[in-house]
Design an enzyme around this catalytic site. Structure first.
Site, short mmCIF file in Angstrom:
data_model
loop_
_atom_site.label_atom_id
_atom_site.label_comp_id
_atom_site.label_asym_id
_atom_site.label_seq_id
_atom_site.Cartn_x
_atom_site.Cartn_y
_atom_site.Cartn_z
N GLY A 34 40.08 46.22 61.59
CA GLY A 34 39.71 46.59 62.95
C GLY A 34 38.50 47.49 62.87
N ALA A 35 37.54 47.28 63.73
CA ALA A 35 36.26 47.99 63.60
C ALA A 35 36.46 49.49 63.52
CB ALA A 35 35.35 47.62 64.79
N ASP A 259 31.16 48.37 59.76
CA ASP A 259 32.09 49.48 60.03
C ASP A 259 32.03 50.51 58.90
OD1 ASP A 259 32.89 47.86 62.18
OD2 ASP A 259 34.37 46.86 60.93
N ASP A 295 38.95 44.34 54.54
CA ASP A 295 37.98 44.77 55.56
C ASP A 295 37.60 46.23 55.45
OD1 ASP A 295 38.63 42.24 56.39
OD2 ASP A 295 39.01 42.77 58.47
#
Lengths: 317, 317, 317, 317, 317, 317
Positions: A34-35, A259, A295
């Protein structure tokens, strides 16, 4: 709780093992993604005291997100929902010409109903900096309103605000995005945007340095950062415009690069670094991130220091 | 295309590796799972010519379902949808006292909008037997109507119909289930139901043999099968009432046991076996299924024969 | 090189991961497996100085066998062949009622052409004990002759000989087996046979103790061991007949149990243990083997001692 | 920071995959393991606000411990050391008769030099309960002193103290253990001990209820808990002596059972449960722990509730 | 036993799966790693008759080292110790800019107490060549003395000696290293050193050919080899000075490259190759090693031949 | 059943995990591999209605081939044999200078006894195009005759025929290959050949365009395709000679590239594409294949379209 508070959706990313395909893989690796939590992790790895706030379903999947983020060092302060899904996305990363295949499955996530009333706004009020991104308001009209209210909460409490434009064409049109974001801009101190979004969404084309200055002038942002991928980044603020090249990297996992940059940049700004230094740390964190599966930027301050200082990646033994 | 046509939803099941937890596992194993395709696989493994029809999203996830079912030998004839999700569910299986933890994430699956008009009804018309279950109408009001229309399609084409009650309390109430199912009953030839559902949903308590006879009498079913888990199964039809005990098994994967029974039973009925023999094959297929990870019964006819014949599981070498 | 020399075929065993199926597994685990090398490993783990001799294809597969056996501590002295296959077998182990599924793919293995001339017979001449089994002569007529010649080589050099009947119905008939084995019996000092093979192949039915005595009397074996699976084992020799029960075990991998027994028994006989003690060590080695994946008994002397002494399997910390 | 503060060593446990052997495994699974952090995790999973304090090497290995514990929900407050090792231990778990094989490699761990001066004693002072165990003082003479000082710190701040005897014969003799522990006893409110340690170390034999009462009387403990493995547990305190049976469980991972009990018991005591209820929660947490790989009880309050309430482990769907 | 005898420490290397991090990986791959056993493996793979001698703890970890080395074809002749640790090291290999992260955990290894008295010096006396490296004396003062005594043992028995400088700055200072190594130099026939160590430790800067000649002249070495990484290697001896370029390679695992070179070089020297040919085989072995996970060169003579002969890596089918 | 029918052997490929070695890997990944089924899969992925016909052993291994091919979308119509092996091959893929190591183990495969009488020739008669390759007749004299008869069957039924020369020097000499293939050429409409085979086997050297024209002229082929690896491909037919370059690709798995090209080319020819377009699709399918582990091109039509259209491999989100 934290100097940096970030708010947004974190999904579970499901990916087939390296090189294999979503269609036939017998197992999927699970990562949080998630950013805003990605940026929070990057910041905390560089030493910032960061907290991610959000709303998650009270299920093993929602708890999986919390477990994974806490493992990375990020603190979390979430509202547990009895309804609403855990957003997921399926990602296959491959070499050219195959590229990357993504299937989002995030509709009706619990976070889409999150209101400012139920979120831990006191956590924002006690912080030094509040960060969210353009993905969040695109997820639901409730979140569009909530983002505005949280930015106001921060402003009212003299907490500075940062915003990453992060335009997602699968979530909303560029026109809608622009209209919405512009309602937030008066409440934002630090605007970070890919050059592409500055051009396509915010309507600012030109050289990155010009774009940064133009945006700062138009909206009164204290700081504007324009990220240009492999071409580095430019920042306007503190009465200067500085640019830094990107670091070379052997890419294993491109998702989350932006990010990581945001988290690295903000972490150093929070501890007083000048714009150029913060850009360098953003770039180094981003370069390291691309070598790490998943991520989030599971880096350490020392190795980011070494990249910034240009030390060769040799083994000391 | 096939003698047996089954219709329903097939989800992707995501499970942490054996003994580990949904909350912390770094990867999930991926299996296809759906009552009607599970039964179709079991039937095809026993030699039936079976096809599963459904509606799936045109995505790597929808294609994953098709790939996995084809791998098991089942033919598929699906409508590809441009919208709607791929239903998933998350399952953790563990020993006592931990038990089994399940998170369904099947809302808004593409199949929930499937109408009789778009489904390959000619495939049903060309079959000998059409099977669906009580899960399907519980998924959406569209599917409630579609199930009725498909049963009528079968009846109009002189194709026999089988129905597995398969009550799911997370999807609908017992009252609604009963009302809906009773509208289908006049169109159904073979009713299969767990004793528990016969009692709680259909209102028929008592000894399994009595329940089977009572249901057959009340609704005019040609055949009624009552499954009683480890206590075996009873069938009424062909002017007889027969019962068979269950086979002992070392359980590794309990999900899909009932569907394996249904597939095994119907496969043998399709090739003319008497009720008792069909119950034995249903039971043997179910017992083997419990030793195989995932939801489908990846068995072979020869090994089911051996279980029915009571041969010891020794190695010939 | 070694006190114990064993001769026979070692295959590569390919097995799907635990519980999964040969038909659909995406990977196969690789293990070395062969009666005589299995026994050799067990003996070496108990402290014997053991060597396995054979003929293997000069390929990565043949070298895989050598690498794996050396890793287990067994020494090898093999002839490298430019033609002939590496024998393989595919094994699926599962709980009841699924049982065990095996596919042998060992035809035309390089070893089937092994002659006494090319094998390292000096290794046999320098040993104290030579072991082979009834599987080896069943593999080819060349090997049938070679086994006889090697037994004569041992006899001529005053090296004692042991032979495990190990009847394999997939390789030859019981009649042919009996005829062939009886040509070897005058050359054999220690005969080891499952009770089942004694009855079906050698024609000796009755209580194990009687069978052992009868075989010893008929053929003049110095020692006869009858193995009875979970019922333990009996040995006749040294002017006594002794029996020992089997040890309880939680079975994970049944293949190789008998070979582990043979290796454990012979290792202790080689260092002078009496028959009863040797039977206990054979049984303890076999019991431990069943807890270890693969075909070989990767045990240590200390833990076999503990099993023999009946110590509880608790953790010392 | 937390209501419950625990102090001790946490090692990295390295284990071969299920059923395989330390000697030949190609990879080791990595888990965090330490009596006091195990108990802290169990307590936090049941809702307690728990913190583990310790000293770790400033390395990826020390950080691994923190990452893993945070992932489980436990908060950590550690001193980072520039010297000293990360303690490890190697554990092989197997079925009978193989049992469990353990190799400790914990000498010179960073924690062995931890002094009260450098540890975050304010965290203890702000807590409601401080827990450590008999393992900690056995690790070094520095730690023997530190444990005493931390107990005094707690006493001075009116923080209650709990102590798990947890005798380890590989670390010290029973005589030394007794002498050391008795210097702590005047500072301890809640004593928890296996019946075996009560007998062998503390010299209290007899029925568990008698032992509990005798220890409470002799040393003035507010509460004494005697754990008896599969025979349940007994507690004396609150003017009563209560006992509870253990829950049945299918054991996959026995290590950490006792710590799970301690964490479950203390968590419920902290929120006011009576002794009997707390024993039940300790027992249920321990039973669930045994189904979960690794040393920590990755349970949730809801499932512990279900075990305590005796609900069958069936699937709701 | 062997023509080549090598002596030194072999550790267990623990590495997270490719691309993942030491801090968060759920499992570590296990490899044997030690300069002298690495060289021994490379030599044996090229056909040399090589033995590694050392001292290991009598534990599953010590046996793991032996199992792994034997699997690679190397013979071992070790002293089993009842005390002392098994040295380990943790290695994370990654692409730039992340580089390689290493944590040594080798203090107090059993080998650090190895004396010439207890080691199998007869194995050295029976050999043609004895090899050790500059890592070994750096591990303890006992080993510093032992290395000297073993070199004298070899000299006394007319066994030639080879020594790889292999300076490790984490173990000792360059000054101490130089002083120690210079006490060995009169006993050494073949000196192998990275150009970097020649410069920084031995004080010989300049062109590699000059350095080789200078070292040979100064100390009377029969042969001196200077390795220059990607720039190839130079050797002085046999009245000539020759150099060879390195072979191009796609690096997967850089650790052990130098040792593979040493093993390949010495194996060919042992069978009579001239200096240039031996350098080529050293270089080809090193290039192949870099494509193979772990620290040892699991190559075969045929493929090294092909690299030396410059054959393209195409598939023959 | 299908527009395209392909006939040939499909083996099970066994490969060690990426970078590891056949000699020491503890597991092998399992893939289906065979020139004609590879081409069939590629064609079906691009939308062709394709069937593979063959003969397989009635065993879990033969069924594994069918399961895997069906999973990829290919239909199969096989004869089950009670004797004959399942062909296998062992493949190790590695970076330079290590290259690729292959061990074929395909002798006596069930398919080698396949006669036209037992194969489903009606499937060929109902098709639009029949494909086989030069590997098939090289496997046995029976297959040499069968291939001729199947080509005649196709010709008699006005089904067009395609043939991929695919010379394998391990199976037959170039002279024998040429003699055999020339007996087929009068029956072949579309000839596809690597430039290397055209030169070495068919005796046609020169520029690819000249070779294509010369072969077409000499034998009367309707279409001739010359594949030149990284240099693209040339086709002569439809009164034109066209060439197309290859697409750049990041190679993970080179095996099956040529078959993917053939399948992609024929799929587009079957739906009416011109020669140039078909060459582009062949090339794009081949380029994508090289990024996918295993021998088959698990691609989708949309991604092949994108490669043909030159779209950058970016993520749409």
């Amino acid at each position: 709780m934290g100097d940096l508070v970030t708010f947004g959706e974190t999904m579970l990313r499901l990916s087939p093992p390296r090189h294999t395909r979503l269609e036939t893989a017998g197992s999927f690796d699970v990562y949080p993604g998630g950013a805003e939590s990605n940026a929070g992790v990057a910041a905390t790895r560089l030493g910032a005291d960061a907290v991610w706030i959000s709303k998650l379903p009270n299920s093993p999947l929602g708890r999986h997100v919390v477990s994974d983020l806490r493992r990375c060092g990020l603190d979390v302060d979430v509202v547990w929902a009895d309804s609403g899904r855990q957003g997921t996305y399926y990602l296959e990363v491959a070499g050219a010409p195959r590229g990357t295949d993504v299937v989002y499955d995030r509709a009706d996530a619990a976070v889409t109903t999150a209101t400012a009333d139920e979120l831990p706004t006191e956590t924002i009020r006690d912080a030094k900096l509040f960060l969210t991104s353009g993905i969040t308001p695109a997820l639901s009209s409730t979140l569009e309103r909530t983002v505005g209210e949280l930015l106001e909460t921060a402003r009212d409490a003299d907490v500075r605000t940062a915003f990453d434009v992060n335009y997602r064409s699968k979530l909303w049109s560029d026109t809608t995005a622009r209209e919405t974001l512009e309602t937030y801009f008066p409440l934002i101190d630090v605007l970070i945007t890919p050059a592409r979004d500055a051009r396509n969404v915010l309507g600012e084309a030109g050289e990155p340095a010009e774009v940064a200055t133009a945006l700062a002038d138009r909206w009164g942002f204290e700081t504007v950062v324009i990220t240009c991928g492999a071409d580095g980044a430019v920042a306007a603020g503190d009465d200067e415009v500085v640019d830094r090249p990107a670091f070379e990297t052997e890419t294993v996992a491109p998702i989350g690069t932006g990010d990581a940059f945001v988290g690295g940049f903000l972490a150093r700004r929070l501890d007083g670094a000048d714009l150029g230094t913060a850009l360098e740390y953003g770039g180094a964190t981003a370069a390291l991130k691309r070598t790490i599966p998943g991520d989030v930027a599971l880096v350490n301050r020392e190795e980011v220091d070494r990249v910034v200082e240009g030390e060769h990646a040799t083994i000391s033994r």
